[in-house]
Design a protein around this motif. Structure first.
Motif, PDB file in Angstrom:
ATOM      1  N   ASP A 128       0.846  -1.192   0.000  1.00 14.59           N
ATOM      2  CA  ASP A 128       0.000   0.000   0.000  1.00 14.59           C
ATOM      3  C   ASP A 128       0.885   1.246   0.000  1.00 14.59           C
ATOM      4  O   ASP A 128       1.843   1.341   0.785  1.00 14.59           O
ATOM      5  CB  ASP A 128      -0.893  -0.020   1.252  1.00 14.59           C
ATOM      6  N   GLN A 129       0.557   2.201  -0.859  1.00 14.28           N
ATOM      7  CA  GLN A 129       1.391   3.400  -0.988  1.00 14.28           C
ATOM      8  C   GLN A 129       1.460   4.193   0.315  1.00 14.28           C
ATOM      9  O   GLN A 129       2.459   4.818   0.621  1.00 14.28           O
ATOM     10  CB  GLN A 129       0.856   4.298  -2.108  1.00 14.28           C
ATOM     11  N   GLY A 130       0.361   4.168   1.072  1.00 11.96           N
ATOM     12  CA  GLY A 130       0.328   4.914   2.334  1.00 11.96           C
ATOM     13  C   GLY A 130       1.288   4.320   3.357  1.00 11.96           C
ATOM     14  O   GLY A 130       2.072   5.036   3.986  1.00 11.96           O
ATOM     15  N   TYR A 131       1.236   2.997   3.543  1.00 11.58           N
ATOM     16  CA  TYR A 131       2.165   2.370   4.493  1.00 11.58           C
ATOM     17  C   TYR A 131       3.612   2.509   4.015  1.00 11.58           C
ATOM     18  O   TYR A 131       4.534   2.670   4.797  1.00 11.58           O
ATOM     19  CB  TYR A 131       1.818   0.890   4.691  1.00 11.58           C
ATOM     20  N   ARG A 132       3.802   2.440   2.674  1.00 11.00           N
ATOM     21  CA  ARG A 132       5.164   2.598   2.147  1.00 11.00           C
ATOM     22  C   ARG A 132       5.691   3.998   2.462  1.00 11.00           C
ATOM     23  O   ARG A 132       6.859   4.171   2.799  1.00 11.00           O
ATOM     24  CB  ARG A 132       5.176   2.358   0.648  1.00 11.00           C
ATOM     25  N   ALA A 133       4.801   4.998   2.375  1.00 12.88           N
ATOM     26  CA  ALA A 133       5.228   6.372   2.674  1.00 12.88           C
ATOM     27  C   ALA A 133       5.615   6.486   4.150  1.00 12.88           C
ATOM     28  O   ALA A 133       6.629   7.110   4.494  1.00 12.88           O
ATOM     29  CB  ALA A 133       4.114   7.353   2.332  1.00 12.88           C
ATOM     30  N   LEU A 134       4.851   5.849   5.033  1.00 11.94           N
ATOM     31  CA  LEU A 134       5.205   5.859   6.467  1.00 11.94           C
ATOM     32  C   LEU A 134       6.593   5.260   6.661  1.00 11.94           C
ATOM     33  O   LEU A 134       7.427   5.785   7.401  1.00 11.94           O
ATOM     34  CB  LEU A 134       4.232   5.016   7.284  1.00 11.94           C
ATOM     35  N   LYS A 135       6.828   4.138   5.991  1.00  9.57           N
ATOM     36  CA  LYS A 135       8.115   3.459   6.160  1.00  9.57           C
ATOM     37  C   LYS A 135       9.259   4.315   5.610  1.00  9.57           C
ATOM     38  O   LYS A 135      10.332   4.390   6.223  1.00  9.57           O
ATOM     39  CB  LYS A 135       8.072   2.080   5.476  1.00  9.57           C
ATOM     40  N   ASP A 136       9.011   4.966   4.473  1.00  9.61           N
ATOM     41  CA  ASP A 136      10.061   5.817   3.896  1.00  9.61           C
ATOM     42  C   ASP A 136      10.420   6.944   4.857  1.00  9.61           C
ATOM     43  O   ASP A 136      11.588   7.268   5.041  1.00  9.61           O
ATOM     44  CB  ASP A 136       9.592   6.428   2.566  1.00  9.61           C
ATOM     45  N   VAL A 137       9.394   7.547   5.477  1.00 10.65           N
ATOM     46  CA  VAL A 137       9.664   8.652   6.413  1.00 10.65           C
ATOM     47  C   VAL A 137      10.475   8.124   7.596  1.00 10.65           C
ATOM     48  O   VAL A 137      11.496   8.703   7.990  1.00 10.65           O
ATOM     49  CB  VAL A 137       8.353   9.299   6.904  1.00 10.65           C
ATOM     50  N   LEU A 138      10.051   6.995   8.140  1.00  8.70           N
ATOM     51  CA  LEU A 138      10.747   6.448   9.309  1.00  8.70           C
ATOM     52  C   LEU A 138      12.187   6.062   8.951  1.00  8.70           C
ATOM     53  O   LEU A 138      13.139   6.440   9.647  1.00  8.70           O
ATOM     54  CB  LEU A 138       9.987   5.228   9.847  1.00  8.70           C
ATOM     55  N   ASP A 139      12.335   5.339   7.846  1.00 13.20           N
ATOM     56  CA  ASP A 139      13.673   4.883   7.460  1.00 13.20           C
ATOM     57  C   ASP A 139      14.574   6.048   7.041  1.00 13.20           C
ATOM     58  O   ASP A 139      15.794   5.967   7.162  1.00 13.20           O
ATOM     59  CB  ASP A 139      13.588   3.847   6.319  1.00 13.20           C
ATOM     60  N   GLY A 140      13.941   7.146   6.560  1.00  6.54           N
ATOM     61  CA  GLY A 140      14.715   8.329   6.172  1.00  6.54           C
ATOM     62  C   GLY A 140      15.400   8.975   7.371  1.00  6.54           C
ATOM     63  O   GLY A 140      16.346   9.748   7.223  1.00  6.54           O
ATOM     64  N   GLY A 141      14.918   8.712   8.576  1.00  2.00           N
ATOM     65  CA  GLY A 141      15.593   9.150   9.799  1.00  2.00           C
ATOM     66  C   GLY A 141      15.277  10.559  10.274  1.00  2.00           C
ATOM     67  O   GLY A 141      15.671  10.962  11.364  1.00  2.00           O
ATOM     68  N   ARG A 142      14.530  11.325   9.479  1.00  2.00           N
ATOM     69  CA  ARG A 142      14.275  12.732   9.825  1.00  2.00           C
ATOM     70  C   ARG A 142      13.508  12.874  11.132  1.00  2.00           C
ATOM     71  O   ARG A 142      13.700  13.813  11.890  1.00  2.00           O
ATOM     72  CB  ARG A 142      13.464  13.367   8.684  1.00  2.00           C
ATOM     73  N   LEU A 143      12.630  11.914  11.420  1.00  2.00           N
ATOM     74  CA  LEU A 143      11.821  12.006  12.641  1.00  2.00           C
ATOM     75  C   LEU A 143      12.461  11.296  13.830  1.00  2.00           C
ATOM     76  O   LEU A 143      11.879  11.235  14.913  1.00  2.00           O
ATOM     77  CB  LEU A 143      10.426  11.420  12.399  1.00  2.00           C
ATOM     78  N   GLY A 144      13.630  10.731  13.630  1.00  2.00           N
ATOM     79  CA  GLY A 144      14.275   9.989  14.731  1.00  2.00           C
ATOM     80  C   GLY A 144      13.682   8.591  14.853  1.00  2.00           C
ATOM     81  O   GLY A 144      13.171   8.038  13.883  1.00  2.00           O
ATOM     82  N   ARG A 145      13.699   8.073  16.070  1.00  2.00           N
ATOM     83  CA  ARG A 145      13.225   6.691  16.270  1.00  2.00           C
ATOM     84  C   ARG A 145      11.718   6.658  16.501  1.00  2.00           C
ATOM     85  O   ARG A 145      11.146   7.581  17.068  1.00  2.00           O
ATOM     86  CB  ARG A 145      13.881   6.069  17.515  1.00  2.00           C
TER      87      ARG A 145
END
Ligand code: ISE
Length: 334
Positions: A128-145
């Motif tokens: 799902d594009q929405g869950y993939r976007a969540l994962k990209d944000v998290l893995d991108g590291g900008r928001l921390g852990r």
């Protein structure tokens, strides 16, 4: 040459897989169909140009079938997946891989023995594009852990008198899988709270509120509400060190109503995850063709989902927090 797929079980889900494979997925065709209901099998076979088989085990072995989709009733999954492994053919099995842990373990053992990964499990939210976007944000590291994940999983209604445990093994199991995938961590404990029953509960303990704990200390809460009355509504918010990100796919259609702006949601999972199913099948077919591994959930993921769901059912029955004890992960899945 297209990948020739045999589809076992063509109820709502299997018929949709057959339609996608024959019409919307590039590089595939449906060559064989089996269903316990012959009329249903004939109907799907006619619309997808497939042959009807009356013995699913013969279908799996037949040379007109390169790969198998299993969408039959849950207790039959194990046998058909094992048959596909015996025939050394790729198999995409709808969730659950098997309803009980012992069945999942037999599949793991068979695949490890074969020494090649051929089993995929249909946890379509990973596409799902929405869950993939969540994962990209998290893995991108900008928001921390990640710190917390809040999940909502509502159906408009389900069969009256549905066993309460099915809210966990049939519905919350999607959140169990997506939480592990998103966080990249295993879940180590489950607690289940039972609020007062909703008006449509009809004998089922509905809704349920699960709290899952990850190995790294992230808390995941999941509201499962099977008779929410108004539609199929799946939400998620990931709270991290430096901000939060919400699931917003597809964006809800906002309509004006007398009271203001209402959120409009699809009637069921087909409206919400139709595109994810298509992407999942496309990735599977492309990789079957190339002889490579798709990004689908593996047999290991299928085993873990069933294991954690069973622990959740124990937590529901006992009213106590229950720890998850996983088997050792075979090297094939690392
Ligand atoms: C159903 O069993 C499913 O598998 C759907 O994917 C899920 O979202 C739904 O809530 C369940 O009832």
């Amino acid at each position: 040459m297209p990948v020739r797929v045999g589809v076992i079980g063509v109820g709502v889900m299997g018929a949709e897989h057959a339609r996608l494979l024959s019409r919307e997925v590039a590089g595939s065709e449906v060559s064989a169909v089996f269903d316990v209901n012959p009329a249903r099998a004939s109907e799907v076979a006619a619309s997808s140009g497939a042959q009807v088989w009356d013995d699913p085990m013969v279908l799996v072995k037949d040379e007109s079938v390169d790969a198998v989709v299993v969408a039959s009733s849950d207790p039959t999954h194990e046998q058909f997946v094992l048959d596909a492994l015996t025939a050394a053919k790729p198999v995409l099995c709808e969730k659950p891989l098997a309803p009980d842990v012992a069945g999942c373990v037999r599949i793991l053992d068979a695949e490890v023995e074969l020494g090649r990964r051929l089993v995929s499990v249909g946890f379509m939210r990973r596409y799902d594009q929405g869950y993939r976007a969540l994962k990209d944000v998290l893995d991108g590291g900008r928001l921390g852990r990640a710190v917390m994940l809040h999940c909502t999983h509502r159906n408009a209604s389900v069969t009256p008198g549905l066993e309460s445990s099915l809210l966990i093994s049939g519905s919350a199991v999607h959140e169990i899988d997506i939480a592990r995938w998103l966080l990249g961590e295993e879940l180590v404990a489950v607690t289940v709270h039972t609020p007062r029953r909703g008006a449509g509960a009809d004998g089922t303990q509905d809704p349920l509120f699960l709290v899952l704990e990850s190995a790294g200390g992230v808390l995941v809460d999941v509201e499962v509400f099977a008779n929410a009355g108004y539609g199929y509504d799946v939400r998620a918010e990931l709270v991290a060190d430096h901000g939060t990100v919400s699931l917003d796919s597809p964006p809800p259609t906002a309509v004006r109503s007398e009271g203001g702006v209402a959120r409009v949601v699809p009637a069921d999972w087909r409206g919400r995850f139709g595109e994810a199913y298509r992407r999942e099948l496309q990735d599977w077919v492309t990789n079957v063709e190339a002889g490579t591994l798709p990004a689908t959930a593996s047999a290991w993921d299928g085993y873990v989902a069933t294991e954690v769901a069973q622990v959740g059912i124990r937590a529901l029955e006992t009213g106590q927090r229950q720890a998850v004890e996983l088997r050792e992960k075979p090297a094939l899945y690392t």
